[in-house]
Design an enzyme around this catalytic site. Sequence first.
Site: not given
Length: 353
Positions: A229-230
Amino acid sequence: MSSVRRNPPKPAPSTIEGTLKLRPRATQGEAAPPPAARTAAEKTAAEKPARKPGSARQAQDERSPRGERTQRAEERPQRSRERPPQADRPPRARPAPTPRPAEHPAADRPLPEGVRLSKVMAERGLCSRREADEYIERGWVFVEGKRVSELGVRIDPDARITLAPEATRSQQQRVTILLHKPVGYVSGQPEPGYAPAVSLIGADNQFDRDTAQRFHPSHLKQLAPAGRLDIDSTGLLVLTQDGRIARQLIGEDSKVDKEYLVRVEGRIIDGGLALLNHGLMLDDRPLRPAKVEWINDDQLRFVLNEGRKRQIRRMCELVGLKVVGLKRVRIGRVKLGDLPLGQWRFLRADEGF
């Protein structure tokens, strides 16, 4: 009556270079030879002049065959040591190399029969390959009722595999954690200036402390994110100790989809929504079909079943949109729900992806 001298005077030594030669004493009844009666060799030696140092070796060399060869070599005219130019010499023919027959060791070697036991266990979802090797070494794996404790064993892909109760208890003790990750935390390896998301896992941030087991530091051992998840994204992040869940979520054959709410700005190109659903390529590879729809004027809903690096942001850029907010709200059948930002909870026994 002649008288014989019993003690005649000693003769003078001979003057031959290198030796002192004494004349033999005359025996009784024998007259000593007169001094003038010297041998011819003694006369010759006496007449020869004394040699200078080194003249003996020189004379020997002159008499020896080696000296004769040296003298003849000096008299022989010197040959020219200069080689003819390279261009004047004819090229020397070299034999053509004999071609070696092509070797195919892999083809000559018989292929091993069966499939590695750890691979079959991982494909069946019994555990991860790393966990399978651990169970095999401990003797917790049975194939067709026989215990296997040696790594690298190959079996029939359809063979019956069972786990010992110890392996089952070990799996039950491994936890899976659901975290509502805030912006600014990296999901995987830490980066300079940013903290890893796993640093939020602790007793103070546990959301279900009253209904589930309490946090213990052992829960952090081998706890790893199952998916990315960025850093500038928020939402549901799964961290697990269970290799089965990690394979289910991020394995090559994973079929678990993920849902995102994406806020955008800009104007989409004509046909852009259709391209977001199917038809785009990233890194020269086509993307799998997705489900993308508008929720309102500036928000899209994405449902993906793959997770490439910054995939949604790059997809939007290809159709003229810029992502200004991204939140993951679901992974498979597990929803983010009311989990507060920055807090976490255990995956319940009645939940599954």
